[in-house]
Each structure stands twice: as structure tokens, then as C-alpha cells.
Enzyme design. Structure first.
Site, short mmCIF file in Angstrom:
data_model
loop_
_atom_site.label_atom_id
_atom_site.label_comp_id
_atom_site.label_asym_id
_atom_site.label_seq_id
_atom_site.Cartn_x
_atom_site.Cartn_y
_atom_site.Cartn_z
N ARG A 1 -2.74 -5.85 15.05
CA ARG A 1 -2.25 -5.76 13.68
C ARG A 1 -1.59 -7.08 13.30
O ARG A 1 -0.76 -7.61 14.04
CB ARG A 1 -1.24 -4.62 13.54
CG ARG A 1 -1.86 -3.24 13.65
CD ARG A 1 -1.31 -2.33 12.58
NE ARG A 1 -1.78 -0.96 12.73
CZ ARG A 1 -2.82 -0.46 12.08
NH1 ARG A 1 -3.51 -1.21 11.24
NH2 ARG A 1 -3.17 0.80 12.25
N GLN B 1 -6.07 -7.02 12.12
CA GLN B 1 -6.15 -5.87 11.21
C GLN B 1 -4.95 -5.76 10.28
O GLN B 1 -3.80 -5.86 10.68
CB GLN B 1 -6.32 -4.59 12.03
CG GLN B 1 -7.65 -4.59 12.77
CD GLN B 1 -7.94 -3.31 13.52
OE1 GLN B 1 -8.44 -3.35 14.63
NE2 GLN B 1 -7.66 -2.15 12.93
N GLY C 1 -3.82 8.83 -1.69
CA GLY C 1 -3.63 7.87 -0.61
C GLY C 1 -4.30 6.55 -0.92
O GLY C 1 -5.03 6.40 -1.91
N ARG D 1 2.85 18.39 -3.02
CA ARG D 1 3.85 17.54 -3.69
C ARG D 1 3.23 16.64 -4.76
O ARG D 1 3.92 16.15 -5.65
CB ARG D 1 4.63 16.71 -2.68
CG ARG D 1 3.85 15.63 -1.97
CD ARG D 1 4.75 14.80 -1.05
NE ARG D 1 3.99 13.77 -0.35
CZ ARG D 1 3.37 13.95 0.80
NH1 ARG D 1 3.41 15.14 1.39
NH2 ARG D 1 2.71 12.97 1.38
N VAL E 1 -6.83 4.98 0.48
CA VAL E 1 -8.29 5.05 0.41
C VAL E 1 -8.72 5.95 -0.75
O VAL E 1 -9.72 5.67 -1.43
CB VAL E 1 -8.89 5.53 1.74
CG1 VAL E 1 -10.40 5.71 1.65
CG2 VAL E 1 -8.56 4.53 2.85
N CYS F 1 -13.08 1.42 10.27
CA CYS F 1 -13.17 0.21 9.45
C CYS F 1 -13.54 -1.02 10.27
O CYS F 1 -14.39 -1.83 9.85
CB CYS F 1 -11.86 -0.02 8.70
SG CYS F 1 -10.39 0.10 9.74
N HIS G 1 -9.33 -6.80 6.84
CA HIS G 1 -9.41 -7.07 8.28
C HIS G 1 -10.28 -8.29 8.55
O HIS G 1 -11.26 -8.54 7.84
CB HIS G 1 -10.05 -5.88 9.01
CG HIS G 1 -9.22 -4.64 9.06
ND1 HIS G 1 -7.95 -4.55 8.56
CD2 HIS G 1 -9.50 -3.41 9.59
CE1 HIS G 1 -7.48 -3.32 8.76
NE2 HIS G 1 -8.41 -2.62 9.39
#
Length: 334
Positions: free
Chosen positions: A236, A156, A13, A40, A15, A129, A243
Site C-alpha cells: 500500500r 496500491q 460506497g 443508515r 465502487v 483489482c 494502482h
């Protein structure tokens, strides 16, 4: 003392990739690195210090012999596999919201409350975050002159919703510029050339969404002060990975911009970017890819004639200090 065995859960991912890079860049001492992800992804490889490591499918036996497990695969995975990892003998540093409000789980920002790490019972939580990016610069100010209230408006980036949201921003922008229709599937609204209220669930009782309430409750826990009055509006914006936040901060005693700059000039994890003459202040483009929280627009709040309030604008890399870097710093404390 033997070097620890470290596992990354959710290694593929957004992060997870940053966790891998942080461990390498900071030369984290370890004897073995295990990369864990969904079935997967099993069998694929990722590179660490020039060597290929094969990704393993996460299961109940993944944590045998693991000393530190860095989790970044979502709350549902953390709730199931976090306790399994602890039972196997690992200390879990969890990047999800699964354990943040658990009174038995320390919620840690190393620049703020590193001593809390010692109180862990197997799990340490990485804060949200937006909370981290605000608190790194606010803590040294709070330590000198107690904060009584702050209001945050966040801007963000797509990275907060993961790699898929970042790709959706890229594809949506491309479609917009080519005048093609585009239907978002990751986020609820068009992202390119648009902004919208954070897509977390809204509490019908008070009108605040979960992201906004995370900032409130996590600040109380990390600062150990539930009397601070906090309000947040989380939005967002079409930025890929850093951010930004506008903060209006009220202190117990009067405070000046010069005092704020003096305190923050030596604060760990903070870099002042505050050039009034050139109109150059913190920007996501400068915050991205580095670990400091950029702080600028440091000025007196002219709506408060008492002199107790300051306004700041901050920017920080959501994937680094807002997530992966903070988690690795916690692991370093261990």
C-alpha cells in the site's frame, strides 16, 4: 426485448458511486435503476442522468423484478444476498472475493475471457483489482507468446480499501503537515508519507498475504493456465485511487521490447505511455479517472541473457477498470 432492471448493491460506497457513473457515462440501456445500501443510507438520494433516485435498504425482497445486480458491498453481503438475487431471477456481477474461486462461477475480464460469461449459473465474479490491472496488458502478449512466469510488485492506492481509507489518507496527511498526532483506525499503519505491506492476512505456511495469492490463483483461472509461475509482493502506497505495478514477465520464446509495443499498440483497454527521452511513464495521477491501463518502462530484462524476459510498469484506476468499469463491461456482455 425489454430493457433490464439493474440494481447496485452498496451504492454509496467508493465502487458503488463509480458503478453509477459508469452506467451513466456508457449510456447503459436499462428501464429502471435501484440503489441498495445499508439501512443508515436508506432515504438518501443519488443522481442518475439528472434524476434523483432514492436509496433503498437492502433486504430479501430487494431483487424482485431485477435482471442484473451489481454487487459491491463486501464478501459477507455477497454470500448472503447473491444467492437471494439469483433465486429472484437476477444475474449477479459480484465485485467481492466471495465467489472468485468457485469452479461454477466465471471470473471475467472482458478483454481477456469474454466467452466465460456464457458459462454463468447466475453469478459472475469480478476479479481482484490488482489482477485486472496486470492481466489486461499481459493477455495479448500471452496470446502471441505464452507467459511462463511473472513477478509482480504492486503499489496500491487507498481506494482499494474503500472510501474510508481514502479519507484516512487525506486526514493523516493533513495532520502530518500540521505536525499534529493522528491515529489511524481504518488501516493498521500510518499512511501519510509511508508505505507498508498490504494489510491482507498473511498465510503462515508460505508468507504470502491473501492479496498476493489472489493474483496467483485468479490469473491461473482467467488465463486457464495453472502452469504459469507467479509471485507477487503487494504494497500500500499513499496514493488516493490508482494502482501501479512493476511486472517482470518471462515468455516461452524470446521477445523484444519492440514486439511488445507492437502487440500492445492495438490491444483493447491498453494505452502505451513510454517516453524514454522525457522520462515519462505510467503514473497514478494520469491513470486516475479514465478506463485504460497505462503501460510503459517496456524494456528487456537484463538479468535474463536468454532474451525471454521483459519488464513493464503499469498503472490503472482501481475504482474504474479495477472494479466498477470491469463490472459494467461484464453487464454489457450480458
Amino acid at each position: 426485448m425489454a430493457l433490464p432492471v439493474v440494481a447496485i448493491v452498496g451504492a454509496t460506497g467508493a465502487v458503488g458511486v463509480e458503478l453509477l457513473e459508469c452506467l451513466e457515462q456508457r449510456d447503459f440501456p436499462l428501464s429502471e435503476l435501484r440503489l441498495l445500501a445499508s439501512p443508515r443510507s436508506a432515504g438518501k438520494t443519488m443522481t442518475f442522468k439528472g434524476k434523483e433516485i432514492t436509496i433503498q435498504a437492502l433486504d430479501e425482497n430487494s431483487f424482485n423484478g431485477v435482471d442484473i445486480a451489481l454487487f459491491s458491498a463486501g464478501g459477507s453481503i455477497s454470500k448472503v444476498y447473491g444467492p437471494i438475487a439469483v433465486k429472484a431471477g437476477a444475474v449477479v456481477v459480484d465485485n467481492s472475493s466471495a465467489f472468485r474461486q468457485d469452479p461454477d462461477v466465471p471470473l471475467v475480464v472482458p478483454e481477456v475471457n469474454p466467452e466465460a460469461v456464457k458459462q454463468h449459473k447466475g453469478i459472475i465474479a469480478n476479479p481482484n483489482c490488482s489482477t485486472i490491472i496486470a492481466l489486461v496488458p499481459l493477455w495479448p502478449l500471452h496470446a502471441k507468446n505464452r507467459i511462463t512466469r511473472f513477478i509482480a510488485a504492486t503499489y496500491q492506492a487507498a481506494s482499494g480499501a474503500g472510501a474510508a481509507a481514502m479519507e484516512e489518507l487525506r486526514e493523516g496527511t493533513r495532520a502530518y503537515l500540521e505536525d499534529r498526532p493522528f491515529t489511524p483506525t481504518v488501516l493498521p499503519h500510518p499512511y501519510a508519507f509511508n508505505l507498508f505491506s498490504h494489510n491482507a492476512k498473511v498465510d503462515p505456511a508460505n508468507g504470502y498475504n491473501e492479496e498476493e495469492m489472489k493474483m496467483v490463483k485468479e490469473t491461473w483461472k482467467i488465463f486457464g493456465d495453472a502452469d504459469i509461475r507467479i509471485s507477487a509482493t503487494c504494497v500500500r502506497v499513499p496514493v488516493l485511487r490508482a494502482h501501479s505495478e512493476a511486472l517482470t514477465v518471462e515468455f516461452e520464446r524470446p521477445i523484444t521490447p519492440a514486439e511488445v509495443k507492437d502487440i500492445l499498440a492495438t490491444a483493447p483497454g491498453v494505452r502505451i505511455v513510454d517516453d524514454w527521452e522525457k522520462n515519462y511513464f505510467p503514473m497514478p495521477v494520469d491513470a486516475s479517472g479514465q478506463g485504460d491501463i497505462l503501460v510503459g518502462r517496456i524494456r528487456q530484462d537484463i538479468s535474463d541473457p536468454s532474451g525471454h524476459s521483459i519488464q513493464l510498469f503499469v498503472a490503472g484506476d482501481q475504482l474504474l477498470k479495477g472494479a466498477a468499469l470491469n463490472a459494467v463491461q461484464i453487464a454489457e456482455l450480458l
